[in-house]
Scaffold this active site. Structure first.
Site, PDB file in Angstrom:
ATOM      1  N   GLY A 184       4.752   2.797  -3.502  1.00 48.03           N
ATOM      2  CA  GLY A 184       4.405   1.636  -4.329  1.00 48.03           C
ATOM      3  C   GLY A 184       4.312   2.000  -5.796  1.00 48.03           C
ATOM      4  O   GLY A 184       3.418   1.549  -6.513  1.00 48.03           O
ATOM      5  N   ALA A 215       1.113   4.126 -12.832  1.00 42.34           N
ATOM      6  CA  ALA A 215       0.136   4.892 -13.624  1.00 42.34           C
ATOM      7  C   ALA A 215      -0.128   6.259 -12.994  1.00 42.34           C
ATOM      8  O   ALA A 215      -0.277   7.264 -13.702  1.00 42.34           O
ATOM      9  CB  ALA A 215      -1.165   4.102 -13.744  1.00 42.34           C
ATOM     10  N   ASP A 243       9.397   3.042  -3.316  1.00 43.57           N
ATOM     11  CA  ASP A 243       9.009   1.621  -3.417  1.00 43.57           C
ATOM     12  C   ASP A 243      10.074   0.766  -2.728  1.00 43.57           C
ATOM     13  O   ASP A 243      11.245   1.150  -2.634  1.00 43.57           O
ATOM     14  CB  ASP A 243       8.886   1.198  -4.893  1.00 43.57           C
ATOM     15  CG  ASP A 243       7.946   0.004  -5.083  1.00 43.57           C
ATOM     16  OD1 ASP A 243       6.855   0.191  -5.666  1.00 43.57           O
ATOM     17  OD2 ASP A 243       8.309  -1.120  -4.659  1.00 43.57           O
ATOM     18  N   ASP A 247      10.673   0.807   2.683  1.00 46.48           N
ATOM     19  CA  ASP A 247       9.577  -0.101   3.030  1.00 46.48           C
ATOM     20  C   ASP A 247       8.623   0.683   3.923  1.00 46.48           C
ATOM     21  O   ASP A 247       9.011   1.134   5.016  1.00 46.48           O
ATOM     22  CB  ASP A 247      10.191  -1.304   3.780  1.00 46.48           C
ATOM     23  CG  ASP A 247       9.151  -2.333   4.171  1.00 46.48           C
ATOM     24  OD1 ASP A 247       7.951  -1.994   4.223  1.00 46.48           O
ATOM     25  OD2 ASP A 247       9.551  -3.483   4.437  1.00 46.48           O
ATOM     26  N   VAL A 248       7.375   0.845   3.487  1.00 41.26           N
ATOM     27  CA  VAL A 248       6.430   1.678   4.259  1.00 41.26           C
ATOM     28  C   VAL A 248       6.036   1.046   5.587  1.00 41.26           C
ATOM     29  O   VAL A 248       5.437   1.701   6.437  1.00 41.26           O
ATOM     30  CB  VAL A 248       5.152   2.029   3.449  1.00 41.26           C
ATOM     31  CG1 VAL A 248       5.482   2.798   2.186  1.00 41.26           C
ATOM     32  CG2 VAL A 248       4.322   0.786   3.127  1.00 41.26           C
ATOM     33  N   TYR A 268      -7.228  -8.455   4.248  1.00 43.71           N
ATOM     34  CA  TYR A 268      -7.120  -7.399   3.223  1.00 43.71           C
ATOM     35  C   TYR A 268      -8.353  -6.486   3.337  1.00 43.71           C
ATOM     36  O   TYR A 268      -8.233  -5.259   3.337  1.00 43.71           O
ATOM     37  CB  TYR A 268      -7.026  -8.039   1.837  1.00 43.71           C
ATOM     38  CG  TYR A 268      -6.881  -7.052   0.703  1.00 43.71           C
ATOM     39  CD1 TYR A 268      -5.625  -6.569   0.331  1.00 43.71           C
ATOM     40  CD2 TYR A 268      -7.993  -6.591   0.000  1.00 43.71           C
ATOM     41  CE1 TYR A 268      -5.494  -5.659  -0.721  1.00 43.71           C
ATOM     42  CE2 TYR A 268      -7.872  -5.685  -1.044  1.00 43.71           C
ATOM     43  CZ  TYR A 268      -6.619  -5.225  -1.399  1.00 43.71           C
ATOM     44  OH  TYR A 268      -6.483  -4.323  -2.430  1.00 43.71           O
ATOM     45  N   LYS A 278      -8.479  -2.398   4.293  1.00 43.74           N
ATOM     46  CA  LYS A 278      -9.045  -1.380   3.390  1.00 43.74           C
ATOM     47  C   LYS A 278     -10.223  -0.639   4.047  1.00 43.74           C
ATOM     48  O   LYS A 278     -10.398   0.561   3.842  1.00 43.74           O
ATOM     49  CB  LYS A 278      -9.440  -2.028   2.052  1.00 43.74           C
ATOM     50  CG  LYS A 278      -8.239  -2.584   1.269  1.00 43.74           C
ATOM     51  CD  LYS A 278      -7.166  -1.521   1.024  1.00 43.74           C
ATOM     52  CE  LYS A 278      -6.023  -2.002   0.165  1.00 43.74           C
ATOM     53  NZ  LYS A 278      -5.020  -0.955  -0.100  1.00 43.74           N
ATOM     54  N   THR A 306      -3.420  -5.620 -12.546  1.00 46.13           N
ATOM     55  CA  THR A 306      -2.026  -5.449 -12.086  1.00 46.13           C
ATOM     56  C   THR A 306      -1.551  -6.808 -11.562  1.00 46.13           C
ATOM     57  O   THR A 306      -2.349  -7.744 -11.443  1.00 46.13           O
ATOM     58  CB  THR A 306      -1.918  -4.424 -10.928  1.00 46.13           C
ATOM     59  OG1 THR A 306      -2.494  -5.004  -9.751  1.00 46.13           O
ATOM     60  CG2 THR A 306      -2.591  -3.101 -11.243  1.00 46.13           C
TER      61      THR A 306
HETATM   62  N1  LIG Z   1      -5.079  -4.337  -8.381  1.00 51.40           N
HETATM   63  C1  LIG Z   1      -6.287  -4.252  -7.823  1.00 51.40           C
HETATM   64  O1  LIG Z   1      -7.234  -4.963  -8.209  1.00 51.40           O
HETATM   65  C2  LIG Z   1      -6.542  -3.257  -6.738  1.00 51.40           C
HETATM   66  C3  LIG Z   1      -5.520  -2.669  -6.009  1.00 51.40           C
HETATM   67  N2  LIG Z   1      -5.828  -1.799  -5.005  1.00 51.40           N
HETATM   68  C4  LIG Z   1      -4.782  -1.212  -4.196  1.00 51.40           C
HETATM   69  O2  LIG Z   1      -3.938  -0.427  -5.015  1.00 51.40           O
HETATM   70  C5  LIG Z   1      -2.644  -0.351  -4.449  1.00 51.40           C
HETATM   71  C6  LIG Z   1      -1.611  -0.696  -5.507  1.00 51.40           C
HETATM   72  O3  LIG Z   1      -1.819  -2.033  -5.914  1.00 51.40           O
HETATM   73  P1  LIG Z   1      -1.393  -2.601  -7.338  1.00 51.40           P
HETATM   74  O4  LIG Z   1      -0.789  -1.559  -8.172  1.00 51.40           O
HETATM   75  O5  LIG Z   1      -2.543  -3.351  -7.843  1.00 51.40           O
HETATM   76  O6  LIG Z   1      -0.295  -3.650  -6.886  1.00 51.40           O
HETATM   77  P2  LIG Z   1       1.130  -4.027  -7.504  1.00 51.40           P
HETATM   78  O7  LIG Z   1       1.502  -5.282  -6.821  1.00 51.40           O
HETATM   79  O8  LIG Z   1       1.075  -3.987  -8.979  1.00 51.40           O
HETATM   80  O9  LIG Z   1       2.058  -2.825  -7.013  1.00 51.40           O
HETATM   81  C7  LIG Z   1       2.280  -2.595  -5.660  1.00 51.40           C
HETATM   82  C8  LIG Z   1       3.598  -1.877  -5.477  1.00 51.40           C
HETATM   83  O10 LIG Z   1       3.765  -1.644  -4.080  1.00 51.40           O
HETATM   84  C9  LIG Z   1       5.102  -1.965  -3.715  1.00 51.40           C
HETATM   85  N3  LIG Z   1       5.151  -2.337  -2.322  1.00 51.40           N
HETATM   86  C10 LIG Z   1       4.678  -3.460  -1.734  1.00 51.40           C
HETATM   87  N4  LIG Z   1       4.980  -3.483  -0.450  1.00 51.40           N
HETATM   88  C11 LIG Z   1       5.666  -2.348  -0.191  1.00 51.40           C
HETATM   89  C12 LIG Z   1       6.253  -1.807   0.975  1.00 51.40           C
HETATM   90  N5  LIG Z   1       6.218  -2.466   2.132  1.00 51.40           N
HETATM   91  N6  LIG Z   1       6.853  -0.598   0.896  1.00 51.40           N
HETATM   92  C13 LIG Z   1       6.923   0.052  -0.289  1.00 51.40           C
HETATM   93  N7  LIG Z   1       6.401  -0.423  -1.425  1.00 51.40           N
HETATM   94  C14 LIG Z   1       5.781  -1.606  -1.372  1.00 51.40           C
HETATM   95  C15 LIG Z   1       5.465  -3.134  -4.634  1.00 51.40           C
HETATM   96  O11 LIG Z   1       6.871  -3.303  -4.722  1.00 51.40           O
HETATM   97  C16 LIG Z   1       4.813  -2.710  -5.930  1.00 51.40           C
HETATM   98  O12 LIG Z   1       5.679  -1.931  -6.709  1.00 51.40           O
HETATM   99  C17 LIG Z   1      -2.656  -1.300  -3.251  1.00 51.40           C
HETATM  100  O13 LIG Z   1      -2.848  -0.572  -2.074  1.00 51.40           O
HETATM  101  C18 LIG Z   1      -3.850  -2.193  -3.530  1.00 51.40           C
HETATM  102  O14 LIG Z   1      -4.382  -2.741  -2.369  1.00 51.40           O
HETATM  103  C19 LIG Z   1      -7.100  -1.437  -4.718  1.00 51.40           C
HETATM  104  C20 LIG Z   1      -8.129  -1.965  -5.416  1.00 51.40           C
HETATM  105  C21 LIG Z   1      -7.938  -2.908  -6.479  1.00 51.40           C
HETATM  106  C1  LIG Z   2      -6.358 -10.589  -3.869  1.00 51.24           C
HETATM  107  C2  LIG Z   2      -6.684  -9.806  -5.064  1.00 51.24           C
HETATM  108  C3  LIG Z   2      -6.415  -8.348  -4.911  1.00 51.24           C
HETATM  109  C4  LIG Z   2      -7.640  -7.587  -4.602  1.00 51.24           C
HETATM  110  C5  LIG Z   2      -7.545  -6.207  -5.040  1.00 51.24           C
HETATM  111  C6  LIG Z   2      -8.733  -5.428  -4.618  1.00 51.24           C
HETATM  112  O1  LIG Z   2      -8.628  -4.558  -3.775  1.00 51.24           O
HETATM  113  C7  LIG Z   2      -9.970  -5.720  -5.243  1.00 51.24           C
HETATM  114  C8  LIG Z   2     -11.144  -5.521  -4.656  1.00 51.24           C
HETATM  115  C9  LIG Z   2     -12.333  -5.636  -5.385  1.00 51.24           C
HETATM  116  C10 LIG Z   2     -13.588  -5.625  -4.899  1.00 51.24           C
HETATM  117  C11 LIG Z   2     -14.131  -6.507  -3.976  1.00 51.24           C
HETATM  118  C12 LIG Z   2     -15.124  -6.138  -3.197  1.00 51.24           C
HETATM  119  C13 LIG Z   2     -16.395  -6.763  -3.166  1.00 51.24           C
HETATM  120  C14 LIG Z   2     -17.334  -6.224  -2.442  1.00 51.24           C
HETATM  121  C15 LIG Z   2     -18.685  -6.754  -2.417  1.00 51.24           C
HETATM  122  O2  LIG Z   2     -18.829  -7.537  -1.287  1.00 51.24           O
HETATM  123  C16 LIG Z   2     -19.763  -5.644  -2.424  1.00 51.24           C
HETATM  124  O3  LIG Z   2     -20.385  -5.634  -1.208  1.00 51.24           O
HETATM  125  C17 LIG Z   2     -19.220  -4.255  -2.624  1.00 51.24           C
HETATM  126  C18 LIG Z   2     -20.369  -3.272  -2.646  1.00 51.24           C
HETATM  127  C19 LIG Z   2     -20.001  -1.980  -3.202  1.00 51.24           C
HETATM  128  C20 LIG Z   2     -20.464  -1.807  -4.605  1.00 51.24           C
HETATM  129  O4  LIG Z   2     -20.514  -0.652  -5.028  1.00 51.24           O
HETATM  130  O5  LIG Z   2     -20.765  -2.761  -5.311  1.00 51.24           O
END
Ligand SMILES: NC(=O)C1=CN([C@@H]2O[C@H](COP(=O)(O)OP(=O)(O)OC[C@H]3O[C@@H](n4cnc5c(N)ncnc54)[C@H](O)[C@@H]3O)[C@@H](O)[C@H]2O)C=CC1
Ligand SMILES: CCCCCC(=O)/C=C/C=C\C=C\C=C\[C@@H](O)[C@@H](O)CCCC(=O)O
Length: 265
Positions: A11, A19, A35, A63-64, A150, A154, A187
């Site tokens: 990804g 990054a 990716d 595709d993973v 989701y 996680k 993102t």
């Molecule tokens: N953006 C956020 O707020 C957060 C993101 N994450 C996690 O971080 C990771 C990266 O997310 P972001 O960079 O935010 O998303 P993004 O949407 O900016 O990038 C995701 C990348 O994964 C690729 N991808 C999607 N499905 C795929 C597949 N089946 N096989 C290969 N590549 C694939 C996409 O083409 C894209 O380039 C994810 O696992 C996400 O759940 C975790 C916490 C917060």
């Molecule tokens: C659909 C949008 C993409 C979501 C990307 C992503 O992974 C973002 C997650 C962000 C955090 C959400 C979690 C909320 C958790 C709370 O319920 C709380 O219980 C977490 C407690 C942990 C803490 O240290 O605060």
């Protein structure tokens, strides 16, 4: 610091994976970018070739969620680079409507990637110094109500990482496996929660999600990349979950025993 090391990031065409690729390259590693989006992936490779030199990165389309594609591309990466020292399972989506796809990518994809990497690292490289980073989320530690599947994937990534890291240690593989748990990051993934075709039946919870984002505040990919690098370098941890929030990064202290409230039957 990472000179001579080969890293794989899934990804990696955009967002956090991009990054992570940058910080690995800045620290001397070679990076195999993986990716499903080959247009963005190839564009990024051209850009990185200019910036870091043409021998430092190569883009691989896969595709993973496909066993065949992931296994084939893994072999291609080994053929190109010879070995892998760092493997980051980062690819992920947030699609509650097509929730089975979310499970296939976010959880099954991480298991698939970890097993491929572990098998290679323990046999070919004797494990020493090899590390696997699985990208979970703060939603892997607490409920994110508008995205229950989701959240489940996680939590699954955190649980899998904790168990497989112990298995690796007890089996003497010499491979550390840790999880990264960012809160909301700026993102394109964040846009998913405002799209009805992604939120499905939970579209009515948009304002709840927005209030969570406002509470945690959006963090930048560069901040998460610094925490990612720390997790690679910190040889003292295995099976750890590193939380990244706007105020900083911190390891989770998991309870040795869960707290319970007895009931009478
Ligand atoms: N953006 C956020 O707020 C957060 C993101 N994450 C996690 O971080 C990771 C990266 O997310 P972001 O960079 O935010 O998303 P993004 O949407 O900016 O990038 C995701 C990348 O994964 C690729 N991808 C999607 N499905 C795929 C597949 N089946 N096989 C290969 N590549 C694939 C996409 O083409 C894209 O380039 C994810 O696992 C996400 O759940 C975790 C916490 C917060
Ligand atoms: C659909 C949008 C993409 C979501 C990307 C992503 O992974 C973002 C997650 C962000 C955090 C959400 C979690 C909320 C958790 C709370 O319920 C709380 O219980 C977490 C407690 C942990 C803490 O240290 O605060």
């Amino acid at each position: 610091m990472l000179k001579g090391k080969v890293a794989v990031v899934s990804g990696s065409a955009q967002g956090l994976g991009k990054a992570f690729t940058h910080i690995l390259l800045e620290n001397g590693a070679q990076v195999a970018m993986l990716d499903v989006n080959h247009v963005m992936g190839q564009e990024l490779q051209v850009q990185l070739n200019h910036q870091y030199g043409s021998d430092r990165t190569q883009f691989f389309k896969a595709d993973v969620s496909s066993d065949q594609q992931f296994t084939d591309v893994f072999q291609e990466i080994i053929s190109k680079f010879g070995h892998i020292n760092i493997f980051c399972n980062n690819a992920g989506i947030a699609d509650e409507k097509n929730w089975e796809k979310t499970v296939s990518i976010n959880l099954s994809g991480v298991v698939r990637g970890t097993y491929l990497a572990l098998d290679h690292m323990k046999k070919e490289n004797g494990g020493n110094g090899c590390v696997i980073i699985n990208v979970a989320s703060l939603a892997g530690l607490g409920p994110f109500p508008s995205a229950p599947v989701y959240t489940a994937t996680k939590h699954g990534v955190v649980g899998f990482t904790r168990a497989i890291s112990m298995a690796s240690q007890v089996s003497g593989y010499g491979v550390r496996i840790n999880a990264l748990c960012p809160s909301f990051v700026r993102t394109t993934l964040i846009d998913s929660f405002k799209q009805e075709d992604k939120t499905g039946q939970f579209y009515n919870l948009v304002s709840l999600t927005q209030s969570l984002i406002d509470k945690f505040t959006l963090i930048e990919v560069e901040q998460v990349a610094k925490a990612f690098l720390h997790l690679i370098k910190d040889e003292s941890v295995n099976g750890a979950a590193l939380v990244v929030k706007s105020e900083g990064a911190a390891y989770v202290t998991f309870p040795k025993e869960v707290e319970t409230t007895p009931i009478s039957l």
